[in-house]
Scaffold this motif. Sequence first.
Motif, PDB file in Angstrom:
ATOM      1  N   VAL A  44       0.835  -1.208   0.000  1.00 49.85           N
ATOM      2  CA  VAL A  44       0.000   0.000   0.000  1.00 49.85           C
ATOM      3  C   VAL A  44       0.866   1.253   0.000  1.00 49.85           C
ATOM      4  CG1 VAL A  44      -0.270   0.092   2.527  1.00 49.85           C
ATOM      5  CG2 VAL A  44      -1.993   1.137   1.052  1.00 49.85           C
ATOM      6  N   GLN A  45       1.986   1.221   0.745  1.00 50.78           N
ATOM      7  CA  GLN A  45       2.877   2.377   0.778  1.00 50.78           C
ATOM      8  C   GLN A  45       3.523   2.606  -0.595  1.00 50.78           C
ATOM      9  OE1 GLN A  45       5.405   0.868   3.887  1.00 50.78           O
ATOM     10  NE2 GLN A  45       4.362   2.039   5.476  1.00 50.78           N
ATOM     11  N   ARG A  46       3.934   1.517  -1.212  1.00 48.93           N
ATOM     12  CA  ARG A  46       4.574   1.609  -2.528  1.00 48.93           C
ATOM     13  C   ARG A  46       3.595   2.180  -3.554  1.00 48.93           C
ATOM     14  NH1 ARG A  46       5.647  -3.466  -2.992  1.00 48.93           N
ATOM     15  NH2 ARG A  46       7.554  -3.311  -1.757  1.00 48.93           N
ATOM     16  N   ARG A  47       2.350   1.724  -3.485  1.00 46.31           N
ATOM     17  CA  ARG A  47       1.341   2.185  -4.444  1.00 46.31           C
ATOM     18  C   ARG A  47       1.002   3.659  -4.228  1.00 46.31           C
ATOM     19  NH1 ARG A  47      -2.022  -3.457  -3.672  1.00 46.31           N
ATOM     20  NH2 ARG A  47      -1.005  -4.601  -5.384  1.00 46.31           N
ATOM     21  N   ILE A  48       0.994   4.095  -2.972  1.00 46.59           N
ATOM     22  CA  ILE A  48       0.736   5.517  -2.689  1.00 46.59           C
ATOM     23  C   ILE A  48       1.828   6.378  -3.320  1.00 46.59           C
ATOM     24  CG2 ILE A  48       0.715   7.250  -0.849  1.00 46.59           C
ATOM     25  CD1 ILE A  48      -0.650   5.080   0.929  1.00 46.59           C
ATOM     26  N   LEU A  49       3.082   6.009  -3.072  1.00 48.39           N
ATOM     27  CA  LEU A  49       4.194   6.800  -3.606  1.00 48.39           C
ATOM     28  C   LEU A  49       4.198   6.778  -5.141  1.00 48.39           C
ATOM     29  CD1 LEU A  49       7.124   5.810  -1.181  1.00 48.39           C
ATOM     30  CD2 LEU A  49       5.532   7.714  -0.993  1.00 48.39           C
ATOM     31  N   TYR A  50       3.961   5.615  -5.716  1.00 50.56           N
ATOM     32  CA  TYR A  50       3.995   5.490  -7.180  1.00 50.56           C
ATOM     33  C   TYR A  50       2.855   6.284  -7.818  1.00 50.56           C
ATOM     34  CZ  TYR A  50       4.038   3.409 -11.842  1.00 50.56           C
ATOM     35  OH  TYR A  50       4.088   3.229 -13.203  1.00 50.56           O
ATOM     36  N   ASN A  53       3.514   9.972  -7.625  1.00 47.80           N
ATOM     37  CA  ASN A  53       4.572  10.340  -8.576  1.00 47.80           C
ATOM     38  C   ASN A  53       4.035  10.364 -10.009  1.00 47.80           C
ATOM     39  OD1 ASN A  53       7.532  10.761  -9.048  1.00 47.80           O
ATOM     40  ND2 ASN A  53       7.264   8.897 -10.262  1.00 47.80           N
ATOM     41  N   GLN A  54       3.222   9.363 -10.364  1.00 46.46           N
ATOM     42  CA  GLN A  54       2.615   9.316 -11.692  1.00 46.46           C
ATOM     43  C   GLN A  54       1.728  10.529 -11.937  1.00 46.46           C
ATOM     44  OE1 GLN A  54       4.445   7.079 -13.372  1.00 46.46           O
ATOM     45  NE2 GLN A  54       2.641   6.094 -14.287  1.00 46.46           N
ATOM     46  N   ASP A  55       1.110  11.000 -10.860  1.00 45.94           N
ATOM     47  CA  ASP A  55       0.181  12.126 -10.944  1.00 45.94           C
ATOM     48  C   ASP A  55       0.903  13.475 -10.919  1.00 45.94           C
ATOM     49  OD1 ASP A  55      -2.506  12.688 -11.299  1.00 45.94           O
ATOM     50  OD2 ASP A  55      -2.783  13.200  -9.190  1.00 45.94           O
ATOM     51  N   ILE A 138      12.625   5.460 -12.007  1.00 46.16           N
ATOM     52  CA  ILE A 138      11.656   4.370 -12.168  1.00 46.16           C
ATOM     53  C   ILE A 138      11.169   4.279 -13.616  1.00 46.16           C
ATOM     54  CG2 ILE A 138       9.549   5.703 -11.626  1.00 46.16           C
ATOM     55  CD1 ILE A 138       8.735   3.167  -9.910  1.00 46.16           C
ATOM     56  N   ASP A 139      11.313   5.385 -14.374  1.00 45.95           N
ATOM     57  CA  ASP A 139      10.891   5.399 -15.773  1.00 45.95           C
ATOM     58  C   ASP A 139      11.972   4.830 -16.700  1.00 45.95           C
ATOM     59  OD1 ASP A 139      12.616   7.452 -15.182  1.00 45.95           O
ATOM     60  OD2 ASP A 139      11.620   8.938 -16.462  1.00 45.95           O
ATOM     61  N   LYS A 140      13.048   4.298 -16.117  1.00 44.76           N
ATOM     62  CA  LYS A 140      14.139   3.773 -16.942  1.00 44.76           C
ATOM     63  C   LYS A 140      14.250   2.249 -16.829  1.00 44.76           C
ATOM     64  CE  LYS A 140      16.848   8.027 -16.931  1.00 44.76           C
ATOM     65  NZ  LYS A 140      18.151   8.662 -16.636  1.00 44.76           N
ATOM     66  N   LYS A 141      13.100   1.620 -16.627  1.00 41.63           N
ATOM     67  CA  LYS A 141      13.022   0.152 -16.555  1.00 41.63           C
ATOM     68  C   LYS A 141      13.966  -0.435 -15.504  1.00 41.63           C
ATOM     69  CE  LYS A 141      11.673  -0.308 -21.407  1.00 41.63           C
ATOM     70  NZ  LYS A 141      11.993  -0.928 -22.710  1.00 41.63           N
ATOM     71  N   THR A 142      14.081   0.306 -14.371  1.00 35.99           N
ATOM     72  CA  THR A 142      15.005  -0.140 -13.315  1.00 35.99           C
ATOM     73  C   THR A 142      14.400  -1.243 -12.456  1.00 35.99           C
ATOM     74  OG1 THR A 142      14.181   1.740 -12.038  1.00 35.99           O
ATOM     75  CG2 THR A 142      16.307   2.010 -13.123  1.00 35.99           C
ATOM     76  N   VAL A 143      13.060  -1.349 -12.448  1.00 34.11           N
ATOM     77  CA  VAL A 143      12.407  -2.381 -11.631  1.00 34.11           C
ATOM     78  C   VAL A 143      11.372  -3.116 -12.478  1.00 34.11           C
ATOM     79  CG1 VAL A 143      12.753  -1.195  -9.416  1.00 34.11           C
ATOM     80  CG2 VAL A 143      10.714  -0.688 -10.777  1.00 34.11           C
ATOM     81  N   ASP A 144      10.991  -4.280 -11.996  1.00 43.37           N
ATOM     82  CA  ASP A 144       9.965  -5.055 -12.694  1.00 43.37           C
ATOM     83  C   ASP A 144       8.602  -4.406 -12.524  1.00 43.37           C
ATOM     84  OD1 ASP A 144      11.779  -6.950 -13.517  1.00 43.37           O
ATOM     85  OD2 ASP A 144      11.472  -8.241 -11.762  1.00 43.37           O
ATOM     86  N   PRO A 156       4.873  -0.989 -10.147  1.00 43.61           N
ATOM     87  CA  PRO A 156       6.178  -1.597  -9.814  1.00 43.61           C
ATOM     88  C   PRO A 156       6.050  -2.654  -8.718  1.00 43.61           C
ATOM     89  CG  PRO A 156       5.995   0.560  -8.790  1.00 43.61           C
ATOM     90  CD  PRO A 156       4.757   0.384  -9.621  1.00 43.61           C
ATOM     91  N   THR A 157       6.852  -3.695  -8.791  1.00 46.62           N
ATOM     92  CA  THR A 157       6.904  -4.697  -7.710  1.00 46.62           C
ATOM     93  C   THR A 157       7.794  -4.212  -6.570  1.00 46.62           C
ATOM     94  OG1 THR A 157       8.744  -5.795  -8.814  1.00 46.62           O
ATOM     95  CG2 THR A 157       6.519  -6.619  -9.290  1.00 46.62           C
ATOM     96  N   VAL A 158       8.667  -3.275  -6.870  1.00 51.00           N
ATOM     97  CA  VAL A 158       9.559  -2.691  -5.870  1.00 51.00           C
ATOM     98  C   VAL A 158       9.991  -1.335  -6.416  1.00 51.00           C
ATOM     99  CG1 VAL A 158      11.658  -3.721  -6.845  1.00 51.00           C
ATOM    100  CG2 VAL A 158      11.593  -3.167  -4.403  1.00 51.00           C
ATOM    101  N   LEU A 159      10.329  -0.397  -5.554  1.00 51.52           N
ATOM    102  CA  LEU A 159      10.808   0.912  -6.016  1.00 51.52           C
ATOM    103  C   LEU A 159      12.332   0.900  -6.103  1.00 51.52           C
ATOM    104  CD1 LEU A 159       8.577   3.499  -4.116  1.00 51.52           C
ATOM    105  CD2 LEU A 159       8.175   2.385  -6.306  1.00 51.52           C
TER     106      LEU A 159
END
Length: 816
Positions: A44-50, A53-55, A138-144, A156-159
């Motif tokens: 949930v924390q990861r999704r909030i941050l992502y 950021n997307q917004d 994160i926009d450079k395909k650094t994570v799955d 993202p599965t991880v930041l």
Amino acid sequence: MTVEQPKIQELTLEDVMGDRFGRYSKYIIQERALPDIRDGLKPVQRRILYAMNQDGNTYDKAFRKSAKSVGNVMGNFHPHGDSSIYEAMVRLSQDWKLREPLIEMHGNNGSMDGDPAAAMRYTEARLSKIAGEMLQDIDKKTVDMVLNFDDTEYEPTVLPARFPNLLVNGATGISAGYATEIPPHNLSEVIDAVLYLMNHPKAELADLMDFVKGPDFPTGGIIQGIDGIKKAYETGRGRIVVRSRTQIVPIKGNKSQIEVSEIPYEVNKAQLVKKMDEIRIMKKIEGIAEVRDESDRKGLSIVIELKRDVNAEGILNYLFKNTDLQITYNFNMVAIYHQRPEHVGLKTIIGAYLEHQRDVITRRTQFNLQKAADRQHIVQGLIKAMSILDQVIATIRGSKDKKDAKANLVTKFDFSELQAEAIVTMQLYRLTNTDVTQLEKEAAELAKAIQLYQLILAEPKELDKVLRRELKAIQKAYPSKRFTEIQSEVQELKIDTEVVVPQEDVVVMISHDGYIKRTSLRSYSASDTNDNGLKDEDFPIYLAKNNTLEHLLMFTNLGHLIYRPVYEIADAKWKDTGEHISQTIGLAADERITWVFSFADLKATGKFLVATNDGYVKQTDFTDYTPGRTYKTRASQFIKLKSATSQVVTVNYLPVVPTGTLVLVTQHGYGLRYDLSEVPTVGAKAVGVKSMDLRDDLIVRATIANDNDLLAMITQRGSFKQMKVRDIPVTSRARRGVQVLRELKTNPHRVADYVLIGADQTGVALEVLTDRMKQHSILSDDHPVSARYSNGSFVVDTDTEGTPIAIQIHPIPLTV
């Protein structure tokens, strides 16, 4: 036509429950409650941050309503309740919960008093600057990336987590079968440890702890117990003590106050203040005048104002022990590591973070390399086109359309499809000489960048250089001094009784039947002395004025010792019976408390003289009778009795070595006197040495006496006799002794009891107790001092009053 079979499976309840609960457990362990070891975030924390950021809801933009961010998270990534998303979002903004908050919030985001945040329609939020480091690249395909719950977007599965968030901000959570409790740490210290492990892959835990000293709580405080920290960093489990930062400050009027400026992590300040004030109101300790919460925008401040001339250190220790002014913090470092929950230590966490960062930098470099190579290909095509510009233009003009032009360029000049596309879409202004120079400059820069990217990918040391440089940049950009002090040893909290107990004088009474009570001087003075709440046949064996801080040692006739601080004795009115000793300590049916001694403290010196009716005597040091931990529910043994019929007949406290001799008198009228030095000092449970040659006799009592003292004896026939101690010659231990009564052939006299009357005492009032619980008074001066072979004179009518069983000096009424 085939008949469709019903889709019904017959399964046992155990199989269904096991399977379903197993799936559910796996889900909440991996997808809800536990943080990932790499970025330290729960889903949930990861999704909030992502989502924020997307917004574009970042630190350099204006704040936006929290409800909008919550809606985006819920609608796109996290199909759960809005309250759970908002609560997670609020916690990410609380600087007393996170060492480096990841969200900035305008409005009420809760407090250390446990106040809830304002509703999300009122507050505004955006990502903090350091949260940008979590999402960088994160926009450079650094994570799955994986599809969201409705397959409409990727998440993202991880930041990338460009700083070690798991250690810096810690984590807390409970799932099925697992819980986690990871404390926050100092960013600079953790980065130093990461850099050290990067340079020294075989580093030991002790090496890393040179950098990470221990947790660094956002609320500060003092940690005690470095061994607990070491254990936690090694195994994932450990215990430390966290105490508030306090100081005792003198104020006017000879008073002082305890000022609290930092409290332990995750302690509710309002509840802490309330608890301390309750201690004041309930008078659990004396000396607290007022408890105030003076916290404001400048910081936390709790003031405990004390009364005049009190033990401030003692009161502070009591508050440490009995409130959350000091807590025990339990490490339980569980994180998702390689997609499974594991207990992880410090080195494992840092090692996993390093592995993640190397992976992130590798992926980012591959992305940048591909992008640079693609651009280099285009630039090379443009440069080539510039060199044959007239032919290119002629070819384009001779073509039918854009598609034909691209095909002709590919065919005639060997351009690639991408290069041909770039040429035909090129604007006319770019045909200037200036643009050719810029293209050549760009080509050189691209070649240099590609070479660097290839070097980073080929050489792990070059990759580590990049990682080292970026970590140091973060360390420099977010400097933060340590908040929490670390002390190696856990301080033992010793609470003086004076702090806990109101110091006052009281009346203590212990009865023959085992009732015990303490009464205020006011209640005793206002009542009739004889209206003591006891049954008619019961009487006090101990009645004295004691201070509540004094200590009582009570000895029974069967060799048991009961200890009670006066303040622990049940408080009752004088006319009430009090508490029976059997309510807390079990005694035998024929067991009685017979001797009681009071002491100002338990540091007294001196010895106890103990004698039994079957002919044993010993001395034991006071220190051997000091109480143990179980004194409230169990009596201790002060002498070992030889047989079931053995009883203790004497317990005397000797603060110093007495000047007299030891006198023993038996029932059959034999007396023995010898020096006390013949009685050895032995332990509490020892039986002692033989005191007298008894044969078929029993000892009545043993006393320390001087030559001119008198023995006042009462026999079972009611005869009273006084004789001088010096009439018993001084011999040695374990002898038969001499007769102190004349032996009669029929109905001989037997000594029931005796008391010692000092040589300087006159007109002593004596009291004889019979087996019918009747009392008979005697005045010593009314009776002559007899010779050793005299049987005295009859004073008690045994037919009407009963058989004498005891004699004592008449107690002087207690005055308070």
